[in-house]
Design a protein around this motif. Structure first.
Motif, PDB file in Angstrom:
ATOM      1  N   ILE A 163      -3.970   9.794 -10.478  1.00  0.00           N
ATOM      2  CA  ILE A 163      -4.341   8.576 -10.116  1.00  0.00           C
ATOM      3  C   ILE A 163      -5.650   8.280  -9.897  1.00  0.00           C
ATOM      4  N   ALA A 164      -5.869   9.116  -9.738  1.00  0.00           N
ATOM      5  CA  ALA A 164      -8.042   9.168  -9.243  1.00  0.00           C
ATOM      6  C   ALA A 164      -8.675   8.912 -10.668  1.00  0.00           C
ATOM      7  N   ARG A 165      -8.183   9.701 -12.056  1.00  0.00           N
ATOM      8  CA  ARG A 165      -8.486   9.170 -13.031  1.00  0.00           C
ATOM      9  C   ARG A 165      -8.678   7.355 -13.493  1.00  0.00           C
ATOM     10  N   ARG A 166      -7.399   7.046 -13.214  1.00  0.00           N
ATOM     11  CA  ARG A 166      -6.596   5.358 -13.125  1.00  0.00           C
ATOM     12  C   ARG A 166      -7.475   5.125 -12.926  1.00  0.00           C
ATOM     13  N   ARG A 167      -8.450   5.337 -11.129  1.00  0.00           N
ATOM     14  CA  ARG A 167      -8.939   4.400 -10.877  1.00  0.00           C
ATOM     15  C   ARG A 167     -10.611   4.506 -10.836  1.00  0.00           C
ATOM     16  N   PRO A 168     -10.981   3.245 -10.962  1.00  0.00           N
ATOM     17  CA  PRO A 168     -12.765   3.778 -10.593  1.00  0.00           C
ATOM     18  C   PRO A 168     -13.008   5.141  -9.017  1.00  0.00           C
ATOM     19  N   ARG A 169     -12.424   4.145  -8.405  1.00  0.00           N
ATOM     20  CA  ARG A 169     -13.139   4.355  -6.407  1.00  0.00           C
ATOM     21  C   ARG A 169     -11.855   5.327  -6.458  1.00  0.00           C
ATOM     22  N   GLY A 170     -11.888   6.092  -5.475  1.00  0.00           N
ATOM     23  CA  GLY A 170     -11.436   7.193  -4.796  1.00  0.00           C
ATOM     24  C   GLY A 170     -11.316   6.976  -3.553  1.00  0.00           C
ATOM     25  N   GLY A 171     -11.109   7.935  -2.772  1.00  0.00           N
ATOM     26  CA  GLY A 171     -10.156   8.108  -1.546  1.00  0.00           C
ATOM     27  C   GLY A 171      -8.943   6.825  -1.428  1.00  0.00           C
ATOM     28  N   VAL A 172      -9.176   6.480   0.181  1.00  0.00           N
ATOM     29  CA  VAL A 172      -8.205   5.164   0.493  1.00  0.00           C
ATOM     30  C   VAL A 172      -8.522   4.257  -0.454  1.00  0.00           C
ATOM     31  N   GLU A 173      -9.433   3.586  -1.272  1.00  0.00           N
ATOM     32  CA  GLU A 173      -9.488   3.138  -2.058  1.00  0.00           C
ATOM     33  C   GLU A 173      -8.688   2.862  -2.882  1.00  0.00           C
ATOM     34  N   LEU A 174      -7.917   4.640  -3.316  1.00  0.00           N
ATOM     35  CA  LEU A 174      -7.029   4.545  -5.030  1.00  0.00           C
ATOM     36  C   LEU A 174      -5.729   3.324  -4.286  1.00  0.00           C
ATOM     37  N   THR A 175      -5.328   3.569  -3.371  1.00  0.00           N
ATOM     38  CA  THR A 175      -3.826   1.979  -3.707  1.00  0.00           C
ATOM     39  C   THR A 175      -3.852   1.704  -2.146  1.00  0.00           C
ATOM     40  N   ASN A 176      -5.266   0.598  -1.508  1.00  0.00           N
ATOM     41  CA  ASN A 176      -5.120   0.678  -0.380  1.00  0.00           C
ATOM     42  C   ASN A 176      -4.755  -0.920  -1.031  1.00  0.00           C
ATOM     43  N   GLY A 177      -4.061  -1.431  -1.295  1.00  0.00           N
ATOM     44  CA  GLY A 177      -3.618  -2.974  -2.370  1.00  0.00           C
ATOM     45  C   GLY A 177      -2.465  -3.134  -3.383  1.00  0.00           C
ATOM     46  N   PRO A 178      -1.823  -4.356  -2.715  1.00  0.00           N
ATOM     47  CA  PRO A 178      -0.975  -4.305  -4.073  1.00  0.00           C
ATOM     48  C   PRO A 178      -1.723  -4.201  -5.416  1.00  0.00           C
TER      49      PRO A 178
ATOM     50  N   LYS B 118      -4.403  -2.420  -6.220  1.00  0.00           N
ATOM     51  CA  LYS B 118      -4.249  -0.904  -7.035  1.00  0.00           C
ATOM     52  C   LYS B 118      -3.864  -0.290  -7.129  1.00  0.00           C
ATOM     53  N   LEU B 119      -3.198  -0.413  -6.329  1.00  0.00           N
ATOM     54  CA  LEU B 119      -1.342   0.758  -6.423  1.00  0.00           C
ATOM     55  C   LEU B 119      -0.738  -0.013  -7.690  1.00  0.00           C
ATOM     56  N   CYS B 120      -0.980  -0.637  -8.213  1.00  0.00           N
ATOM     57  CA  CYS B 120      -0.069  -0.967  -9.553  1.00  0.00           C
ATOM     58  C   CYS B 120      -0.426  -0.680 -11.041  1.00  0.00           C
ATOM     59  N   GLN B 121      -1.836  -0.602 -10.537  1.00  0.00           N
ATOM     60  CA  GLN B 121      -3.222   0.203 -11.267  1.00  0.00           C
ATOM     61  C   GLN B 121      -3.322   1.246 -11.381  1.00  0.00           C
ATOM     62  N   ALA B 122      -3.040   2.069  -9.910  1.00  0.00           N
ATOM     63  CA  ALA B 122      -2.936   3.244 -10.167  1.00  0.00           C
ATOM     64  C   ALA B 122      -1.896   3.888 -10.558  1.00  0.00           C
ATOM     65  N   LEU B 123      -0.322   3.134 -10.827  1.00  0.00           N
ATOM     66  CA  LEU B 123       0.467   4.279 -11.176  1.00  0.00           C
ATOM     67  C   LEU B 123       1.393   3.390 -12.120  1.00  0.00           C
ATOM     68  N   GLY B 124      -0.173   3.287 -13.142  1.00  0.00           N
ATOM     69  CA  GLY B 124       0.521   2.014 -14.710  1.00  0.00           C
ATOM     70  C   GLY B 124       1.333   0.965 -14.731  1.00  0.00           C
TER      71      GLY B 124
ATOM     72  N   ALA C  97       0.723  -1.039   0.309  1.00  0.00           N
ATOM     73  CA  ALA C  97       0.107   0.096  -0.354  1.00  0.00           C
ATOM     74  C   ALA C  97       0.786   1.261   0.616  1.00  0.00           C
ATOM     75  N   VAL C  98       0.300   2.185  -0.691  1.00  0.00           N
ATOM     76  CA  VAL C  98       1.116   3.617  -0.795  1.00  0.00           C
ATOM     77  C   VAL C  98      -0.095   4.932  -0.440  1.00  0.00           C
ATOM     78  N   GLN C  99       0.239   5.828   0.003  1.00  0.00           N
ATOM     79  CA  GLN C  99      -0.610   6.987  -0.127  1.00  0.00           C
ATOM     80  C   GLN C  99      -0.102   7.627  -0.903  1.00  0.00           C
ATOM     81  N   PRO C 100      -0.921   8.755  -1.426  1.00  0.00           N
ATOM     82  CA  PRO C 100      -0.885   9.528  -2.470  1.00  0.00           C
ATOM     83  C   PRO C 100       0.042  10.949  -2.453  1.00  0.00           C
ATOM     84  N   ILE C 101       1.105  11.815  -2.100  1.00  0.00           N
ATOM     85  CA  ILE C 101       1.025  12.883  -2.051  1.00  0.00           C
ATOM     86  C   ILE C 101       0.773  14.287  -2.996  1.00  0.00           C
ATOM     87  N   SER C 102       1.607  13.208  -3.915  1.00  0.00           N
ATOM     88  CA  SER C 102       1.208  15.442  -5.033  1.00  0.00           C
ATOM     89  C   SER C 102       1.374  13.832  -6.953  1.00  0.00           C
TER      90      SER C 102
END
Length: 187
Positions: A107-122, A124-130, A97-102
């Motif tokens: 990231i939000a454009r790449r992930r259907p869900r917002g908030g902590v759901e953006l990157t709170n799983g292995p 998910k964060l791969c999807q978020a970061l491409g 898991a990672v926490q976005p800082i900038s």
DNA sequence: TGCCTGATGTTCT
DNA sequence: GAACATCAGGCAC
């Protein structure tokens, strides 16, 4: 490459990477995140991909520290690991898991869900970061995906538990996370 | 709110 | 041919 990571065991490196930064170039912009949850995997550990020796897939894990090991799982998901330890030793740290800082909007454009759901799983964060198999074996000292080591965290802000989602070596406490961080996956 | 299940590709036996 | 370091949607309660 990150020579400091080559000197650490998988569990030491997993703890060391907490609080460190990852910078990903996406759509021409920089996205920065902080690592808040990790798991250690080592060739002496039955749950690790490297446990059964060097294969085509795990080749990267036996290479130099500071490289990215990406694997595909469950038919739909990627997970990303940082290779650690000395060359020839199969060890890596899974970024759970990672926490976005900038660059949060990227990231939000790449992930259907917002908030902590953006990157709170292995996955998910791969999807978020491409991150996908094309990034496997990437040197994390180079763009478009860089690891920035920051000062180690104080002991009291780090928690240790058993790992998640594995079927072997379940009792090994090699999962580390930052206490009280909302982006840590199920506690 | 919480359990159950489907999706789906790569690797190893 | 089975296992797999997962996630999200659906349905029951």
């Amino acid at each position: 490459m990150h020579s400091e990571l080559a000197k650490l065991s998988a569990s030491e490196a997993a703890r060391r990477l907490l609080g460190c930064r990852l910078v990903r170039q996406l759509d021409g912009q920089a996205v920065a995140v902080i690592i808040v949850e990790t798991e250690a995997y080592d060739q002496t550990d039955a749950a690790s991909h490297s446990y059964n020796g060097r294969t085509q897939r795990t080749e990267v894990m036996f290479g130099q520290a500071g490289y990215l090991y990406v694997y595909f799982t469950y038919g739909m998901h990627y997970c990303c690991n940082v290779v650690v330890g000395s060359e020839g030793h199969g060890a890596a740290v899974l970024i759970r898991a990672v926490q976005p800082i900038s660059g949060t909007d990227i990231i939000a454009r790449r992930r259907p869900r917002g908030g902590v759901e953006l990157t709170n799983g292995p996955a998910k964060l791969c999807q978020a970061l491409g991150i996908d198999m094309r990034m496997n074996g990437h040197d994390l000292a180079q763009p478009p995906f860089e690891l920035v080591l920051t000062a180690p965290l104080a002991n009291e802000s780090v928690a240790t538990t058993t790992r998640i989602g594995i079927s072997k070596a379940k009792d090994v406490k090699w999962r580390y996370y930052i206490k009280g961080n909302d982006y840590v996956s199920g506690i």
